[in-house]
Design a protein around this motif. Structure first.
Motif, PDB file in Angstrom:
ATOM      1  N   MET A 144       7.897  56.728  16.370  1.00  0.00           N
ATOM      2  CA  MET A 144       9.044  55.924  16.777  1.00  0.00           C
ATOM      3  C   MET A 144      10.118  56.867  17.318  1.00  0.00           C
ATOM      4  SD  MET A 144       9.385  53.114  13.721  1.00  0.00           S
ATOM      5  CE  MET A 144       7.990  52.060  13.274  1.00  0.00           C
ATOM      6  N   ILE A 145      10.532  56.607  18.570  1.00  0.00           N
ATOM      7  CA  ILE A 145      11.479  57.492  19.245  1.00  0.00           C
ATOM      8  C   ILE A 145      12.756  56.720  19.547  1.00  0.00           C
ATOM      9  CG2 ILE A 145      11.874  58.933  21.271  1.00  0.00           C
ATOM     10  CD1 ILE A 145       8.852  59.239  21.498  1.00  0.00           C
ATOM     11  N   HIS A 146      13.880  57.372  19.336  1.00  0.00           N
ATOM     12  CA  HIS A 146      15.178  56.762  19.636  1.00  0.00           C
ATOM     13  C   HIS A 146      15.517  57.071  21.101  1.00  0.00           C
ATOM     14  CE1 HIS A 146      19.814  56.716  18.864  1.00  0.00           C
ATOM     15  NE2 HIS A 146      19.395  55.626  19.493  1.00  0.00           N
ATOM     16  N   ALA A 147      14.988  56.256  21.995  1.00  0.00           N
ATOM     17  CA  ALA A 147      15.237  56.447  23.424  1.00  0.00           C
ATOM     18  C   ALA A 147      14.750  55.213  24.170  1.00  0.00           C
ATOM     19  CB  ALA A 147      14.512  57.690  23.938  1.00  0.00           C
ATOM     20  N   PRO A 148      15.329  54.943  25.354  1.00  0.00           N
ATOM     21  CA  PRO A 148      14.856  53.811  26.159  1.00  0.00           C
ATOM     22  C   PRO A 148      13.541  54.158  26.859  1.00  0.00           C
ATOM     23  CG  PRO A 148      16.613  54.967  27.296  1.00  0.00           C
ATOM     24  CD  PRO A 148      16.510  55.601  25.940  1.00  0.00           C
ATOM     25  N   GLN A 149      12.869  53.147  27.341  1.00  0.00           N
ATOM     26  CA  GLN A 149      11.588  53.330  28.007  1.00  0.00           C
ATOM     27  C   GLN A 149      11.715  54.216  29.241  1.00  0.00           C
ATOM     28  OE1 GLN A 149       9.066  51.770  26.420  1.00  0.00           O
ATOM     29  NE2 GLN A 149       7.527  52.838  27.658  1.00  0.00           N
ATOM     30  N   SER A 150      12.900  54.227  29.865  1.00  0.00           N
ATOM     31  CA  SER A 150      13.097  55.016  31.082  1.00  0.00           C
ATOM     32  C   SER A 150      13.004  56.519  30.834  1.00  0.00           C
ATOM     33  CB  SER A 150      14.450  54.680  31.706  1.00  0.00           C
ATOM     34  OG  SER A 150      15.498  54.963  30.790  1.00  0.00           O
ATOM     35  N   GLN A 151      13.127  56.951  29.558  1.00  0.00           N
ATOM     36  CA  GLN A 151      13.054  58.379  29.240  1.00  0.00           C
ATOM     37  C   GLN A 151      11.697  58.761  28.656  1.00  0.00           C
ATOM     38  OE1 GLN A 151      16.355  59.229  26.656  1.00  0.00           O
ATOM     39  NE2 GLN A 151      17.898  58.582  28.155  1.00  0.00           N
ATOM     40  N   LEU A 463       7.630  79.512  19.179  1.00  0.00           N
ATOM     41  CA  LEU A 463       8.708  79.299  18.215  1.00  0.00           C
ATOM     42  C   LEU A 463       9.905  78.649  18.915  1.00  0.00           C
ATOM     43  CD1 LEU A 463       8.594  82.765  16.392  1.00  0.00           C
ATOM     44  CD2 LEU A 463       7.295  80.697  15.871  1.00  0.00           C
ATOM     45  N   GLN A 464      10.846  78.186  18.127  1.00  0.00           N
ATOM     46  CA  GLN A 464      12.040  77.577  18.697  1.00  0.00           C
ATOM     47  C   GLN A 464      12.763  78.606  19.551  1.00  0.00           C
ATOM     48  OE1 GLN A 464      13.448  74.960  19.701  1.00  0.00           O
ATOM     49  NE2 GLN A 464      14.595  74.065  17.998  1.00  0.00           N
ATOM     50  N   ASP A 465      13.017  78.285  20.832  1.00  0.00           N
ATOM     51  CA  ASP A 465      13.720  79.186  21.730  1.00  0.00           C
ATOM     52  C   ASP A 465      14.941  78.477  22.297  1.00  0.00           C
ATOM     53  OD1 ASP A 465      12.620  77.398  23.472  1.00  0.00           O
ATOM     54  OD2 ASP A 465      11.338  78.831  24.525  1.00  0.00           O
ATOM     55  N   ASN A 466      15.687  79.184  23.136  1.00  0.00           N
ATOM     56  CA  ASN A 466      16.916  78.606  23.673  1.00  0.00           C
ATOM     57  C   ASN A 466      16.644  77.377  24.531  1.00  0.00           C
ATOM     58  OD1 ASN A 466      18.459  80.517  22.398  1.00  0.00           O
ATOM     59  ND2 ASN A 466      18.602  81.870  24.173  1.00  0.00           N
ATOM     60  N   GLN A 467      15.538  77.380  25.274  1.00  0.00           N
ATOM     61  CA  GLN A 467      15.202  76.213  26.086  1.00  0.00           C
ATOM     62  C   GLN A 467      14.941  74.996  25.199  1.00  0.00           C
ATOM     63  OE1 GLN A 467      11.622  76.548  28.427  1.00  0.00           O
ATOM     64  NE2 GLN A 467      12.239  74.929  29.856  1.00  0.00           N
ATOM     65  N   GLY A 468      14.256  75.226  24.078  1.00  0.00           N
ATOM     66  CA  GLY A 468      14.004  74.129  23.150  1.00  0.00           C
ATOM     67  C   GLY A 468      15.278  73.621  22.510  1.00  0.00           C
ATOM     68  N   ARG A 469      16.192  74.526  22.174  1.00  0.00           N
ATOM     69  CA  ARG A 469      17.456  74.093  21.575  1.00  0.00           C
ATOM     70  C   ARG A 469      18.274  73.287  22.586  1.00  0.00           C
ATOM     71  NH1 ARG A 469      17.137  79.591  20.057  1.00  0.00           N
ATOM     72  NH2 ARG A 469      16.575  79.874  17.868  1.00  0.00           N
ATOM     73  N   TYR A 470      18.271  73.717  23.836  1.00  0.00           N
ATOM     74  CA  TYR A 470      19.023  72.977  24.854  1.00  0.00           C
ATOM     75  C   TYR A 470      18.438  71.576  25.027  1.00  0.00           C
ATOM     76  CZ  TYR A 470      21.341  71.708  29.188  1.00  0.00           C
ATOM     77  OH  TYR A 470      22.088  71.049  30.127  1.00  0.00           O
ATOM     78  N   ALA A 471      17.100  71.477  25.107  1.00  0.00           N
ATOM     79  CA  ALA A 471      16.461  70.167  25.265  1.00  0.00           C
ATOM     80  C   ALA A 471      16.802  69.264  24.089  1.00  0.00           C
ATOM     81  CB  ALA A 471      14.950  70.349  25.388  1.00  0.00           C
ATOM     82  N   ARG A 472      16.725  69.803  22.866  1.00  0.00           N
ATOM     83  CA  ARG A 472      17.051  69.007  21.676  1.00  0.00           C
ATOM     84  C   ARG A 472      18.479  68.491  21.733  1.00  0.00           C
ATOM     85  NH1 ARG A 472      18.038  72.673  16.714  1.00  0.00           N
ATOM     86  NH2 ARG A 472      19.939  72.964  17.959  1.00  0.00           N
ATOM     87  N   ASP A 473      19.437  69.384  22.066  1.00  0.00           N
ATOM     88  CA  ASP A 473      20.839  68.989  22.035  1.00  0.00           C
ATOM     89  C   ASP A 473      21.191  68.063  23.192  1.00  0.00           C
ATOM     90  OD1 ASP A 473      20.988  70.545  19.806  1.00  0.00           O
ATOM     91  OD2 ASP A 473      21.931  72.262  20.789  1.00  0.00           O
ATOM     92  N   ALA A 474      20.537  68.245  24.348  1.00  0.00           N
ATOM     93  CA  ALA A 474      20.773  67.327  25.465  1.00  0.00           C
ATOM     94  C   ALA A 474      20.290  65.927  25.106  1.00  0.00           C
ATOM     95  CB  ALA A 474      20.067  67.839  26.719  1.00  0.00           C
ATOM     96  N   TYR A 475      19.125  65.836  24.471  1.00  0.00           N
ATOM     97  CA  TYR A 475      18.604  64.526  24.050  1.00  0.00           C
ATOM     98  C   TYR A 475      19.501  63.902  22.987  1.00  0.00           C
ATOM     99  CZ  TYR A 475      16.017  61.459  20.939  1.00  0.00           C
ATOM    100  OH  TYR A 475      15.660  60.428  20.116  1.00  0.00           O
ATOM    101  N   TRP A 476      19.872  64.706  21.976  1.00  0.00           N
ATOM    102  CA  TRP A 476      20.699  64.156  20.901  1.00  0.00           C
ATOM    103  C   TRP A 476      22.038  63.657  21.421  1.00  0.00           C
ATOM    104  CZ3 TRP A 476      19.930  68.104  16.297  1.00  0.00           C
ATOM    105  CH2 TRP A 476      18.701  67.824  15.676  1.00  0.00           C
ATOM    106  N   LEU A 477      22.706  64.446  22.290  1.00  0.00           N
ATOM    107  CA  LEU A 477      24.000  64.015  22.811  1.00  0.00           C
ATOM    108  C   LEU A 477      23.849  62.736  23.630  1.00  0.00           C
ATOM    109  CD1 LEU A 477      26.988  64.492  23.044  1.00  0.00           C
ATOM    110  CD2 LEU A 477      26.568  66.041  24.971  1.00  0.00           C
ATOM    111  N   THR A 478      22.762  62.633  24.376  1.00  0.00           N
ATOM    112  CA  THR A 478      22.506  61.407  25.135  1.00  0.00           C
ATOM    113  C   THR A 478      22.345  60.214  24.199  1.00  0.00           C
ATOM    114  OG1 THR A 478      21.438  62.659  26.907  1.00  0.00           O
ATOM    115  CG2 THR A 478      20.941  60.309  26.771  1.00  0.00           C
ATOM    116  N   ALA A 479      21.548  60.398  23.137  1.00  0.00           N
ATOM    117  CA  ALA A 479      21.342  59.315  22.175  1.00  0.00           C
ATOM    118  C   ALA A 479      22.645  58.929  21.494  1.00  0.00           C
ATOM    119  CB  ALA A 479      20.302  59.744  21.139  1.00  0.00           C
ATOM    120  N   ILE A 480      23.490  59.918  21.186  1.00  0.00           N
ATOM    121  CA  ILE A 480      24.772  59.647  20.536  1.00  0.00           C
ATOM    122  C   ILE A 480      25.684  58.854  21.465  1.00  0.00           C
ATOM    123  CG2 ILE A 480      26.897  60.782  19.780  1.00  0.00           C
ATOM    124  CD1 ILE A 480      25.094  62.963  18.540  1.00  0.00           C
TER     125      ILE A 480
END
Length: 702
Positions: A144-151, A463-480
């Protein structure tokens, strides 16, 4: 457990040869024993967990280092692999297994099973090895993902983020929700302004304040408190900031070094028992330090009992080293034997203290003591071959190391505004959010200078890298942005120390024209005022005026200048009359143990005292330069022995040596003056009783 794992790593380090340790940690620290080994073991344990998250060993990392990096760290990782093999072997011999190795073996032997359906709710990232384990039972997994179908393209089949897809994502943040303020206090005021505009539409439980930068928490808490509104920081109080932890840390430092500054730090702790005289001991220690500048309290160094504070400090030391306190933690024992004694020491400090768990401060003391007790009980069960002999200070370091990273959660407070860290903010369901500190490097977090795992190597290892952290935070801020009804995003321009801050890269996403407008807005936007007052905040009102005021004495009673008045007071009165009044009328003095050498005034007093005593000796009339200097040197040696003892700060003997050379020159001049017929008539002559009259506005001041 963590305690056992770190002990195994410490054992592997102690059995390693010097070359291996030097390759891993460098020659500067490779020779450290005891405390240095504990620090290194903690580093290795954390490194093992990070690398294990990628499902690889240290040897695998060494192999990856050979492939195409400008700098190959292969030799270092080979040394790390030898330490890892030794630590894992120690665990197996004791019938235990490292968690990371167990995961690797479970995948290798294909024994990963799911006995029931597995539901992943909002899980968009995780260690690579956890993903591989989920893949083995993928037919039992529901995502279950917190995002619209468009993403949809931004996620893979398990709901994990596709890093490349989010790299160019334009976070849909409106200009109306964004503001920029100068300093931390201004950001806090912006939050209160925002909440004040809500009117009566939302209650306190509908409001969350996001704090990616924990340094903003004190400013926010202070602003809310000033308006009578409680704020609750979800991450809680670091256990390392609790009184029991700081008390045991101060004890460990004092036992380890016997430095007077560490004794003074211990005497300043607020939870000392009455026998140590906590009401007087800190000020006496500061006074003694300023007069004698002691460095260590070795058995042969002693204290100057002729000092006004020396005898009182001696009494405090005798109580501190009594059998109920430090007297019971002497010598060496095994780590497991130390634990009951250290708990007894902590109980001895708090014996007779009444603690109320309903009080916020007392609750932290009780909770911290409970955590320390639990860690001590765990260390009493160490396998015999890991239960090494050590001193009390080293045992304290080990014990405190087990709880250092823990936090004490805040008590539940009704009507409190929640202050929430970034990693917990996405799943917070409050309809109103004020997000502060939206700046690099807090959001998105970036790690570029890791001494073991630089970003490029992390990317290679999964492992978790800067690109992964950016993707995570971009998604989270969008969801927020899409899941809150009222949103404020605040970027700061300066830190609390005045250093410039960069706005978060998440705010500069999208088309170049949009990014350019954002840059201008964030660097030249509205300036908040740190002293802003919010009158319309719902249910929040200015708190009653507290008893604490700054300055501590806004007005000083003044009945006229003291008579007599020292000439040296003239400059002080002209420069800062308020400070002069504090020092002269209220007799306040600055005290502390920050000094690293004799201050100019102390050096001058020592020189004056030497000359004064010399002038009253028969040698003051001698024409022999060597006789004059011999007496001056004797007087100087006697004074420094009495004032500074045998273990002063290292700089004091250097300063005394400088004075010694000056007196040598003076001896030559003095002998020459005597040979010309000059004699010393008076030394440190004083004014007549009552002073010399000096007319001011028609009235005499003496």
């Amino acid at each position: 457990t963590g305690a056992l794992a770190r002990r195994w790593w410490a054992e592997a380090l102690e059995k390693a040869d010097e070359k291996t340790r030097a390759l891993v940690f460098g020659t500067a620290v490779s020779v450290e024993g005891g405390r240095g080994t504990l620090v290194q073991a903690r580093i290795l344990d954390g490194l093992n967990r990070r690398v294990g998250g990628g499902g690889v060993t240290f040897q695998d990392v060494a192999g990856e280092c050979r492939r195409g990096f400008l700098f190959s760290d292969e030799e270092r990782w080979e040394a790390l692999a030898r330490l890892q093999d030794r630590a894992l072997a120690l665990m197996r011999n004791a019938g235990r297994m490292d968690r990371e190795e167990a995961r690797r073996l479970a995948l290798r032997d294909d024994v990963v099973r799911a006995e029931a359906p597995l539901v992943l709710i909002g899980v968009t990232e995780g260690p690579l090895i956890a993903r591989r384990m989920v893949e083995r039972v993928q037919d039992r997994v529901q995502v279950m993902i917190h995002a619209p179908q468009s993403q949809e393209e931004g996620f893979d089949e398990l709901g994990f983020l596709r890093k490349s897809w989010w790299a160019d994502w334009d976070v849909p943040l409106s200009e109306e929700a964004l503001t920029s303020r100068d300093r931390p206090g201004d950001q806090a005021s912006a939050v209160l302004d925002f909440l004040g505009d809500l009117g009566e539409d939302f209650a306190s439980e509908d409001i969350t304040v996001g704090v990616p930068d924990a340094g903003l928490v004190p400013y926010l808490a202070q602003r809310f408190e000033a308006h009578g509104q409680p704020a609750r920081y979800a991450e809680g109080t670091p256990l390392s900031a609790s009184p029991p932890y700081r008390l045991l840390k101060a004890v460990a430092q004092y036992l380890e070094t016997r430095r007077f500054t560490h004794l003074a730090a211990l005497l300043r702790h607020p939870n000392l028992p009455p026998s140590v005289r906590p009401d007087r001991a800190p000020s006496l220690a500061d006074a003694y330090f300023q007069e004698h500048l002691p460095h260590r309290l070795d058995a042969d160094a002693g204290l100057s009992l002729k000092s006004s504070a020396g005898s009182a400090i001696r009494e405090a030391l005798e109580a501190l080293h009594g059998p109920e306190l430090l007297g019971g933690v002497q010598g060496e024992r095994t780590l497991s034997e130390w634990m009951p004694r250290l708990l007894g020491l902590l109980a001895g400090f708090y014996e007779g203290t009444s603690l109320d768990p309903s009080s916020a401060g007392d609750r932290i003391v009780v909770e911290a003591a409970s955590r320390i007790r639990d860690a001590a009980e765990e260390l009493t069960t160490l396998p015999e071959f890991l239960d090494r002999t050590c001193s009390a200070s080293e045992a304290l370091r080990i014990l405190l190391g087990e709880v250092r990273d823990q936090a004490i959660p805040p008590a539940g407070v009704e009507e409190a505004v929640e202050l929430v860290g970034w990693l917990e903010l996405h799943l917070d369901d409050a309809p109103v959010l004020a997000l502060t500190g939206v700046n690099d490097p807090f959001l998105p977090e970036a790690v570029n200078a890791d001494p073991f795992l630089p970003n490029a190597l992390c990317s290679r290892l999964g492992l978790q890298d800067n690109q992964g952290r950016y993707a995570r935070d971009a998604y989270w801020l969008t969801a927020i942005v899409h899941s809150t009804r009222r949103l404020l995003v605040v970027a700061g321009r300066r830190s609390s120390s005045g250093d410039p801050l960069r706005p978060s890269r998440l705010l500069l996403s999208g088309a170049p024209e949009k990014a350019a407008r954002r840059v201008l807005f964030l660097t030249q936007g509205e300036d908040g005022r740190a002293e802003a007052f919010v009158a319309s905040l719902p249910g929040l009102h200015p708190a009653e005026r507290g008893a604490f005021q700054l300055p501590p004495e806004p007005r000083l009673p003044f009945q006229g200048p003291p008579d007599p008045l020292p000439v040296t007071a003239f400059a002080s009165i002209i420069s800062d009359p308020y400070r002069w009044a504090l020092e002269s009328l209220l007799r306040l003095r600055e005290a502390g143990d920050e000094a690293q050498e004799l201050a100019p005034r102390g050096f001058g007093i020592l020189a004056h005292t030497v000359l004064e005593r010399f002038a009253r000796t028969p040698e003051a009339s001698s024409e022999d330069e060597e006789v004059v200097f011999g007496r001056l040197a004797e007087v100087l040696d006697e004074l420094t022995r009495v004032q500074f003892g045998r273990a002063p700060l290292p700089t004091v003997p250097l300063q005394v040596n400088q004075l010694h050379h000056r007196l040598e020159d003076f001896a030559r001049w003095q002998a020459a003056w005597v040979s010309q017929g000059w004699r010393i008539h008076a030394v440190e002559a004083v004014t007549p009783e009552g002073g010399i009259p000096f007319e001011v506005d028609g009235a005499p001041i003496h």
